[in-house]
Design an enzyme around this catalytic site. Structure first.
Site, short mmCIF file in Angstrom:
data_model
loop_
_atom_site.label_atom_id
_atom_site.label_comp_id
_atom_site.label_asym_id
_atom_site.label_seq_id
_atom_site.Cartn_x
_atom_site.Cartn_y
_atom_site.Cartn_z
N CYS A 178 -0.15 -34.24 -26.45
CA CYS A 178 1.12 -33.52 -26.65
C CYS A 178 1.96 -33.43 -25.38
O CYS A 178 2.51 -34.44 -24.94
CB CYS A 178 0.81 -32.15 -27.24
SG CYS A 178 2.22 -31.46 -28.11
N HIS A 226 -3.96 -31.98 -31.18
CA HIS A 226 -4.80 -30.91 -30.63
C HIS A 226 -5.99 -30.72 -31.57
O HIS A 226 -6.21 -31.49 -32.49
CB HIS A 226 -4.00 -29.59 -30.59
CG HIS A 226 -2.81 -29.62 -29.72
ND1 HIS A 226 -2.88 -29.55 -28.34
CD2 HIS A 226 -1.49 -29.68 -30.02
CE1 HIS A 226 -1.64 -29.56 -27.85
NE2 HIS A 226 -0.78 -29.64 -28.83
N1 GLN Z 1 6.54 -28.42 -25.23
C1 GLN Z 1 6.26 -29.64 -25.98
C2 GLN Z 1 6.80 -29.60 -27.42
O1 GLN Z 1 7.02 -28.54 -27.96
C3 GLN Z 1 4.77 -29.88 -26.03
C4 GLN Z 1 4.03 -28.80 -26.81
C5 GLN Z 1 2.54 -29.00 -26.80
O2 GLN Z 1 1.95 -29.47 -25.83
N2 GLN Z 1 1.88 -28.59 -27.93
O3 GLN Z 1 6.97 -30.66 -28.01
#
Ligand code: GLN
Length: 233
Positions: free
Chosen positions: A95, A191
């Site tokens: 992510c 995740h």
């Molecule tokens: N801030 C980034 C987004 O919202 C990554 C979020 C995350 O790592 N879950 O896309």
């Protein structure tokens, strides 16, 4: 035999259970009698060429990402990480970490963040969050996970997706791709954490790091969790 895991920005980029990937890599190596050393590489750290056998880069919120993006550039760590992957060192980025290893990440109503340029991809934050369970079809078989991002990632022509969406949004909720794989580096939005429920990918990363073929483990529990996730609504 020893495995050195470089945990990138562990103090800043570690959300939605991403630490579980480090635990999975560590335990799966130790269960095979391999000694594991963890090295956190964050804002004040240096990375020496050849120092780490594998890198992990977790997810994070926009605020932490802007701190990390500038450190990757100003400290030269981004350049070294790219060079290490180019010579075959494996890496897993999830992510927010994945986004920062592309060409750039443009958060919502914030200035564009420079990426490392490792993955041939760029990310622009959309106005809706893509949240939920995700299943994709890949060279490792089906992978299961959980996603929560507003960033929409688009692969360049040379970009190879990690997999095709079976369920969920993936890179951008539109082109049916998820993640990116480049040499032995894998980036994705999954995740969960990803590796405990997807042992085939965990062992692929370990084999690339150790440059050996690993004996199979008894993955009955991991596969139970994997099958459970496949059945989630
Ligand atoms: N801030 C980034 C987004 O919202 C990554 C979020 C995350 O790592 N879950 O896309």
């Amino acid at each position: 035999m020893k495995l050195i895991i470089g945990h990138l920005y562990a103090d800043l980029m570690n959300i939605y259970g991403d630490m579980g990937n480090i635990i999975a890599l560590k335990k799966r190596a130790e269960w095979r009698g391999i000694e594991v050393k963890l090295k956190v590489k964050s804002l004040k750290s240096k990375i020496k060429k050849g120092e780490c056998d594998i890198f992990f880069f977790g997810g994070g919120q926009d605020q932490q990402q802007s701190l990390v993006a500038s450190d990757l550039e100003s400290s030269g760590k981004g350049k070294i990480i790219k060079e290490e992957v180019e010579r075959g060192i494996p890496l897993l980025a999830i992510c927010g970490g994945y986004q920062l290893l592309g060409q750039y990440y443009k958060p919502h109503n914030r200035p564009k963040l420079p990426g490392v340029g490792l993955f041939p991809a760029y990310t622009v934050a959309g106005d809706k969050r893509m949240i939920g369970n995700i299943i994709i079809d890949t060279q490792f078989g089906k992978l299961v996970g959980f996603e929560n991002h507003s960033g929409q990632t688009y692969l360049k022509k040379t970009g190879q997706p990690l997999g095709k969406i079976i369920k969920g949004f993936g890179n951008n909720g539109g082109d049916q791709t998820e993640g990116c794989i480049y040499k032995n580096a894998v980036g994705c939005y999954m995740h969960g954490s990803l590796l405990p429920k997807n042992p085939a990918l965990a062992d692929w990363l370990l084999e690339k790091a150790l440059k050996i073929k690993l004996e199979p483990l008894n993955d009955s529990l991991e596969l139970q969790a994997h099958l459970q996730a496949l059945m989630l609504k």
